[in-house]
Write a protein that holds these residues in place. Structure first.
Motif, PDB file in Angstrom:
ATOM      1  N   ALA A  38      50.277  31.475  56.747  1.00  0.00           N
ATOM      2  CA  ALA A  38      51.483  32.293  56.575  1.00  0.00           C
ATOM      3  C   ALA A  38      51.579  33.355  57.664  1.00  0.00           C
ATOM      4  O   ALA A  38      52.668  33.619  58.204  1.00  0.00           O
ATOM      5  CB  ALA A  38      51.476  32.946  55.192  1.00  0.00           C
ATOM      6  N   ILE A  39      50.443  33.954  58.014  1.00  0.00           N
ATOM      7  CA  ILE A  39      50.427  34.951  59.084  1.00  0.00           C
ATOM      8  C   ILE A  39      50.870  34.322  60.405  1.00  0.00           C
ATOM      9  O   ILE A  39      51.683  34.891  61.154  1.00  0.00           O
ATOM     10  CB  ILE A  39      49.016  35.563  59.226  1.00  0.00           C
ATOM     11  N   GLU A  40      50.350  33.139  60.701  1.00  0.00           N
ATOM     12  CA  GLU A  40      50.698  32.466  61.957  1.00  0.00           C
ATOM     13  C   GLU A  40      52.204  32.237  62.073  1.00  0.00           C
ATOM     14  O   GLU A  40      52.793  32.388  63.146  1.00  0.00           O
ATOM     15  CB  GLU A  40      49.969  31.125  62.051  1.00  0.00           C
ATOM     16  N   LEU A  41      52.831  31.887  60.966  1.00  0.00           N
ATOM     17  CA  LEU A  41      54.251  31.561  60.985  1.00  0.00           C
ATOM     18  C   LEU A  41      55.152  32.788  60.949  1.00  0.00           C
ATOM     19  O   LEU A  41      56.354  32.675  61.215  1.00  0.00           O
ATOM     20  CB  LEU A  41      54.576  30.632  59.812  1.00  0.00           C
ATOM     21  N   PHE A 151      52.736  41.202  53.066  1.00  0.00           N
ATOM     22  CA  PHE A 151      51.564  41.500  52.251  1.00  0.00           C
ATOM     23  C   PHE A 151      51.113  40.201  51.607  1.00  0.00           C
ATOM     24  O   PHE A 151      51.932  39.452  51.064  1.00  0.00           O
ATOM     25  CB  PHE A 151      51.910  42.527  51.173  1.00  0.00           C
ATOM     26  N   LEU A 152      49.813  39.924  51.674  1.00  0.00           N
ATOM     27  CA  LEU A 152      49.244  38.708  51.101  1.00  0.00           C
ATOM     28  C   LEU A 152      48.071  39.073  50.205  1.00  0.00           C
ATOM     29  O   LEU A 152      47.132  39.747  50.649  1.00  0.00           O
ATOM     30  CB  LEU A 152      48.786  37.756  52.204  1.00  0.00           C
ATOM     31  N   ASN A 153      48.137  38.631  48.958  1.00  0.00           N
ATOM     32  CA  ASN A 153      47.078  38.913  47.993  1.00  0.00           C
ATOM     33  C   ASN A 153      46.569  37.595  47.424  1.00  0.00           C
ATOM     34  O   ASN A 153      47.304  36.866  46.768  1.00  0.00           O
ATOM     35  CB  ASN A 153      47.619  39.797  46.865  1.00  0.00           C
ATOM     36  N   GLY A 154      45.305  37.279  47.708  1.00  0.00           N
ATOM     37  CA  GLY A 154      44.676  36.095  47.149  1.00  0.00           C
ATOM     38  C   GLY A 154      43.727  36.498  46.043  1.00  0.00           C
ATOM     39  O   GLY A 154      42.756  37.219  46.290  1.00  0.00           O
ATOM     40  N   ASP A 155      43.986  36.051  44.817  1.00  0.00           N
ATOM     41  CA  ASP A 155      43.176  36.517  43.691  1.00  0.00           C
ATOM     42  C   ASP A 155      43.479  35.671  42.453  1.00  0.00           C
ATOM     43  O   ASP A 155      44.421  34.874  42.442  1.00  0.00           O
ATOM     44  CB  ASP A 155      43.491  37.988  43.386  1.00  0.00           C
ATOM     45  N   VAL A 242      54.687  33.076  45.061  1.00  0.00           N
ATOM     46  CA  VAL A 242      53.399  32.402  45.247  1.00  0.00           C
ATOM     47  C   VAL A 242      53.549  31.306  46.300  1.00  0.00           C
ATOM     48  O   VAL A 242      54.464  30.480  46.216  1.00  0.00           O
ATOM     49  CB  VAL A 242      52.902  31.798  43.912  1.00  0.00           C
ATOM     50  N   ILE A 243      52.658  31.283  47.288  1.00  0.00           N
ATOM     51  CA  ILE A 243      52.711  30.260  48.336  1.00  0.00           C
ATOM     52  C   ILE A 243      51.568  29.257  48.242  1.00  0.00           C
ATOM     53  O   ILE A 243      51.578  28.242  48.940  1.00  0.00           O
ATOM     54  CB  ILE A 243      52.723  30.889  49.745  1.00  0.00           C
ATOM     55  N   ARG A 250      45.644  32.166  43.001  1.00  0.00           N
ATOM     56  CA  ARG A 250      46.907  32.118  43.748  1.00  0.00           C
ATOM     57  C   ARG A 250      46.850  32.995  45.001  1.00  0.00           C
ATOM     58  O   ARG A 250      46.042  33.910  45.096  1.00  0.00           O
ATOM     59  CB  ARG A 250      48.057  32.616  42.882  1.00  0.00           C
ATOM     60  N   VAL A 251      47.768  32.684  45.899  1.00  0.00           N
ATOM     61  CA  VAL A 251      48.082  33.576  47.019  1.00  0.00           C
ATOM     62  C   VAL A 251      49.526  34.015  46.834  1.00  0.00           C
ATOM     63  O   VAL A 251      50.432  33.185  46.794  1.00  0.00           O
ATOM     64  CB  VAL A 251      47.907  32.878  48.385  1.00  0.00           C
ATOM     65  N   LEU A 252      49.702  35.314  46.730  1.00  0.00           N
ATOM     66  CA  LEU A 252      51.025  35.899  46.555  1.00  0.00           C
ATOM     67  C   LEU A 252      51.488  36.513  47.876  1.00  0.00           C
ATOM     68  O   LEU A 252      50.742  37.274  48.499  1.00  0.00           O
ATOM     69  CB  LEU A 252      50.959  36.978  45.473  1.00  0.00           C
TER      70      LEU A 252
END
Length: 256
Positions: A38-41, A151-155, A242-243, A250-252
Protein backbone atom coordinates in the motif's frame (compact mmCIF):
# COMPACT_ATOMS: atom_id res chain seq x y z
CA UNK A 1 17.94 7.66 23.71
CA UNK A 2 21.58 6.83 24.33
CA UNK A 3 23.65 4.59 22.13
CA UNK A 4 24.57 1.32 23.81
CA UNK A 5 27.97 -0.12 23.00
CA UNK A 6 28.36 -3.66 24.26
CA UNK A 7 29.08 -7.25 23.33
CA UNK A 8 25.41 -8.11 23.20
CA UNK A 9 24.42 -9.85 19.97
CA UNK A 10 21.65 -7.41 19.05
CA UNK A 11 20.94 -9.06 15.70
CA UNK A 12 20.32 -12.39 17.40
CA UNK A 13 17.86 -10.86 19.85
CA UNK A 14 16.01 -9.12 17.02
CA UNK A 15 15.78 -12.39 15.11
CA UNK A 16 14.49 -14.17 18.22
CA UNK A 17 11.93 -11.40 18.68
CA UNK A 18 10.68 -11.88 15.12
CA UNK A 19 10.47 -15.64 15.65
CA UNK A 20 8.42 -15.45 18.85
CA UNK A 21 6.13 -12.80 17.40
CA UNK A 22 5.47 -15.04 14.40
CA UNK A 23 4.42 -17.76 16.84
CA UNK A 24 1.51 -15.54 17.85
CA UNK A 25 0.93 -14.06 14.39
CA UNK A 26 1.63 -16.77 11.79
CA UNK A 27 0.78 -14.45 8.88
CA UNK A 28 2.96 -11.63 10.21
CA UNK A 29 5.13 -11.31 7.10
CA UNK A 30 2.07 -11.32 4.83
CA UNK A 31 0.66 -8.52 6.94
CA UNK A 32 3.87 -6.51 6.56
CA UNK A 33 3.84 -7.20 2.82
CA UNK A 34 0.30 -5.82 2.46
CA UNK A 35 1.23 -2.67 4.39
CA UNK A 36 4.34 -2.02 2.31
CA UNK A 37 2.48 -2.73 -0.93
CA UNK A 38 0.00 0.00 0.00
CA UNK A 39 2.87 2.37 0.79
CA UNK A 40 4.49 1.66 -2.59
CA UNK A 41 1.29 2.53 -4.43
CA UNK A 42 0.60 5.71 -2.44
CA UNK A 43 3.98 7.28 -1.69
CA UNK A 44 6.59 8.99 -3.86
CA UNK A 45 10.10 7.56 -3.93
CA UNK A 46 11.16 9.89 -1.10
CA UNK A 47 8.94 10.04 1.95
CA UNK A 48 9.03 10.20 5.74
CA UNK A 49 7.32 7.49 7.78
CA UNK A 50 6.61 7.10 11.47
CA UNK A 51 6.92 3.60 12.96
CA UNK A 52 4.45 4.01 15.82
CA UNK A 53 5.00 1.87 18.95
CA UNK A 54 7.89 0.38 17.01
CA UNK A 55 9.28 -2.15 19.49
CA UNK A 56 12.70 -3.17 18.13
CA UNK A 57 11.88 -1.76 14.70
CA UNK A 58 10.34 -4.57 12.67
CA UNK A 59 8.48 -2.12 10.42
CA UNK A 60 11.40 0.30 10.17
CA UNK A 61 13.76 -2.46 9.07
CA UNK A 62 11.46 -3.77 6.36
CA UNK A 63 10.36 -0.34 5.15
CA UNK A 64 13.88 1.04 4.77
CA UNK A 65 15.07 -2.11 3.00
CA UNK A 66 12.26 -1.89 0.48
CA UNK A 67 12.32 1.88 -0.05
CA UNK A 68 15.95 3.06 -0.28
CA UNK A 69 15.04 6.77 -0.42
CA UNK A 70 12.64 6.72 2.53
CA UNK A 71 13.35 7.99 6.03
CA UNK A 72 11.77 6.71 9.20
CA UNK A 73 11.21 7.79 12.80
CA UNK A 74 10.75 4.88 15.20
CA UNK A 75 9.00 5.71 18.47
CA UNK A 76 8.28 3.59 21.55
CA UNK A 77 8.21 3.80 25.34
CA UNK A 78 9.98 0.48 25.95
CA UNK A 79 13.68 1.22 26.63
CA UNK A 80 14.73 -2.40 26.20
CA UNK A 81 13.13 -2.93 22.81
CA UNK A 82 14.45 0.44 21.64
CA UNK A 83 17.95 -0.60 22.71
CA UNK A 84 17.68 -3.85 20.74
CA UNK A 85 16.42 -2.03 17.67
CA UNK A 86 19.08 0.64 17.84
CA UNK A 87 21.78 -1.96 18.48
CA UNK A 88 20.69 -4.16 15.58
CA UNK A 89 19.68 -1.54 13.00
CA UNK A 90 21.61 1.57 14.01
CA UNK A 91 20.57 4.72 12.19
CA UNK A 92 20.51 3.14 8.70
CA UNK A 93 23.02 5.66 7.39
CA UNK A 94 21.06 8.58 8.78
CA UNK A 95 17.69 7.37 7.51
CA UNK A 96 16.39 6.03 10.84
CA UNK A 97 15.86 7.99 14.04
CA UNK A 98 14.88 6.42 17.37
CA UNK A 99 12.67 8.29 19.85
CA UNK A 100 11.43 7.49 23.35
CA UNK A 101 7.87 8.70 23.82
CA UNK A 102 4.75 7.53 25.64
CA UNK A 103 1.50 7.38 23.66
CA UNK A 104 -0.39 7.70 26.93
CA UNK A 105 1.00 11.25 27.31
CA UNK A 106 -0.79 14.09 25.55
CA UNK A 107 2.49 15.61 24.37
CA UNK A 108 4.06 12.49 22.86
CA UNK A 109 4.26 14.11 19.41
CA UNK A 110 6.58 16.82 20.73
CA UNK A 111 9.24 14.17 21.32
CA UNK A 112 9.36 13.07 17.69
CA UNK A 113 10.21 16.63 16.58
CA UNK A 114 8.57 16.14 13.21
CA UNK A 115 6.01 18.70 12.02
CA UNK A 116 4.50 16.39 9.44
CA UNK A 117 4.95 12.88 8.04
CA UNK A 118 3.76 11.13 4.90
CA UNK A 119 2.84 7.83 6.49
CA UNK A 120 2.34 6.24 9.90
CA UNK A 121 2.60 2.47 10.30
CA UNK A 122 2.02 0.32 13.37
CA UNK A 123 1.56 -3.38 14.09
CA UNK A 124 0.49 -5.45 17.10
CA UNK A 125 0.63 -2.41 19.35
CA UNK A 126 -2.36 -0.12 19.66
CA UNK A 127 -4.57 -2.76 21.27
CA UNK A 128 -2.72 -1.93 24.50
CA UNK A 129 -4.23 1.56 24.53
CA UNK A 130 -7.55 2.07 26.35
CA UNK A 131 -10.26 3.07 23.85
CA UNK A 132 -10.46 6.70 24.95
CA UNK A 133 -6.70 7.07 24.50
CA UNK A 134 -6.73 5.29 21.15
CA UNK A 135 -9.28 7.76 19.83
CA UNK A 136 -7.15 10.67 21.03
CA UNK A 137 -4.06 9.24 19.31
CA UNK A 138 -6.05 8.97 16.08
CA UNK A 139 -6.94 12.65 16.34
CA UNK A 140 -3.29 13.51 16.89
CA UNK A 141 -2.23 11.41 13.89
CA UNK A 142 -4.72 13.30 11.72
CA UNK A 143 -2.78 16.47 12.58
CA UNK A 144 0.60 14.84 11.97
CA UNK A 145 -0.07 13.12 8.63
CA UNK A 146 -0.06 15.39 5.59
CA UNK A 147 -3.17 15.60 3.38
CA UNK A 148 -3.06 12.58 1.09
CA UNK A 149 -0.83 10.68 3.51
CA UNK A 150 -1.76 7.34 5.03
CA UNK A 151 -2.08 5.49 8.31
CA UNK A 152 -1.72 1.70 8.38
CA UNK A 153 -2.52 -0.44 11.42
CA UNK A 154 -1.88 -4.18 11.34
CA UNK A 155 -3.36 -5.92 14.37
CA UNK A 156 -6.01 -8.21 15.77
CA UNK A 157 -9.24 -6.23 15.41
CA UNK A 158 -12.06 -8.43 16.68
CA UNK A 159 -15.47 -8.79 15.11
CA UNK A 160 -18.28 -6.95 16.92
CA UNK A 161 -19.95 -8.71 19.83
CA UNK A 162 -23.16 -9.48 17.95
CA UNK A 163 -21.12 -11.67 15.59
CA UNK A 164 -20.49 -14.28 18.24
CA UNK A 165 -19.79 -17.11 15.82
CA UNK A 166 -17.21 -15.02 13.97
CA UNK A 167 -15.49 -14.11 17.25
CA UNK A 168 -15.43 -17.72 18.45
CA UNK A 169 -14.03 -19.07 15.19
CA UNK A 170 -11.25 -16.47 15.28
CA UNK A 171 -10.36 -17.20 18.92
CA UNK A 172 -10.40 -20.96 18.39
CA UNK A 173 -8.16 -20.70 15.33
CA UNK A 174 -5.74 -18.41 17.17
CA UNK A 175 -5.50 -20.80 20.13
CA UNK A 176 -4.87 -23.72 17.77
CA UNK A 177 -2.12 -21.84 15.94
CA UNK A 178 -0.40 -20.86 19.19
CA UNK A 179 -0.53 -24.47 20.43
CA UNK A 180 1.04 -25.65 17.18
CA UNK A 181 3.78 -23.01 17.42
CA UNK A 182 4.72 -23.14 21.09
CA UNK A 183 3.88 -26.69 22.14
CA UNK A 184 4.33 -28.73 19.00
CA UNK A 185 7.12 -26.83 17.19
CA UNK A 186 8.81 -25.46 20.31
CA UNK A 187 8.85 -21.81 19.24
CA UNK A 188 10.07 -19.47 21.99
CA UNK A 189 7.12 -17.62 23.52
CA UNK A 190 6.85 -14.09 24.98
CA UNK A 191 7.64 -15.05 28.58
CA UNK A 192 10.56 -17.29 27.66
CA UNK A 193 12.03 -14.59 25.43
CA UNK A 194 11.99 -12.02 28.23
CA UNK A 195 13.37 -14.53 30.74
CA UNK A 196 16.26 -15.28 28.42
CA UNK A 197 16.91 -11.59 27.78
CA UNK A 198 17.11 -11.00 31.55
CA UNK A 199 20.32 -13.06 31.54
CA UNK A 200 22.07 -10.24 29.66
CA UNK A 201 23.65 -8.50 32.65
CA UNK A 202 24.37 -5.33 30.66
CA UNK A 203 20.62 -4.82 30.27
CA UNK A 204 19.88 -4.97 34.00
CA UNK A 205 19.27 -1.23 34.43
CA UNK A 206 17.18 -0.97 31.27
CA UNK A 207 15.07 -3.94 32.33
CA UNK A 208 14.51 -2.34 35.73
CA UNK A 209 13.51 0.92 34.04
CA UNK A 210 11.13 -1.01 31.83
CA UNK A 211 9.50 -2.59 34.87
CA UNK A 212 9.17 0.84 36.46
CA UNK A 213 7.53 2.34 33.37
CA UNK A 214 5.09 -0.45 32.74
CA UNK A 215 4.24 -1.74 36.21
CA UNK A 216 0.66 -3.01 36.03
CA UNK A 217 0.12 -1.31 32.71
CA UNK A 218 -0.42 -4.40 30.59
CA UNK A 219 -4.10 -4.64 29.71
CA UNK A 220 -5.14 -6.07 26.37
CA UNK A 221 -8.14 -3.97 25.33
CA UNK A 222 -8.42 -5.21 21.71
CA UNK A 223 -10.98 -2.66 20.47
CA UNK A 224 -13.32 -4.04 17.83
CA UNK A 225 -12.81 -3.08 14.19
CA UNK A 226 -15.83 -0.76 14.27
CA UNK A 227 -14.23 1.44 16.92
CA UNK A 228 -11.01 1.80 14.92
CA UNK A 229 -12.89 2.74 11.77
CA UNK A 230 -15.27 5.17 13.48
CA UNK A 231 -12.42 6.78 15.43
CA UNK A 232 -10.35 7.38 12.31
CA UNK A 233 -13.29 8.85 10.39
CA UNK A 234 -14.16 11.09 13.32
CA UNK A 235 -10.52 12.23 13.47
CA UNK A 236 -10.74 13.47 9.88
CA UNK A 237 -9.43 10.64 7.71
CA UNK A 238 -11.43 10.73 4.48
CA UNK A 239 -11.13 7.06 3.51
CA UNK A 240 -10.97 4.16 5.98
CA UNK A 241 -11.14 0.45 5.28
CA UNK A 242 -9.57 -2.99 5.61
CA UNK A 243 -7.11 -3.87 2.82
CA UNK A 244 -5.93 -7.27 4.12
CA UNK A 245 -7.55 -9.79 6.43
CA UNK A 246 -7.33 -13.36 7.74
CA UNK A 247 -10.23 -13.80 10.17
CA UNK A 248 -9.74 -10.98 12.73
CA UNK A 249 -6.09 -10.33 11.83
CA UNK A 250 -6.36 -7.24 9.62
CA UNK A 251 -4.57 -4.31 8.07
CA UNK A 252 -6.59 -1.13 8.30
CA UNK A 253 -5.79 1.71 5.90
CA UNK A 254 -6.82 5.32 6.52
CA UNK A 255 -6.16 8.07 3.98
CA UNK A 256 -5.76 11.61 5.26
Amino acid sequence: MQNIKSKIDWQSWLQRWDAQQTGYIPHREARFQAMLDAIELQMPAEFVALDLACGPGAISQRLLERFPKARCVAVDIDPVLLAIGQGALGDANGRLRWVEADLMADNWMEAIAQAQVDAVLTTTALHWLPPHRLLQVYKQLAQLIRPGGVFLNGDIMPFPFHLGTFRQISKTLSARQEKQAFQERGVEDWSSWWQALAQETELKELLQERDRRFGERYTDYEPILDLHEAGLRDAGFREVGVIWQIFDDRVLLAVR
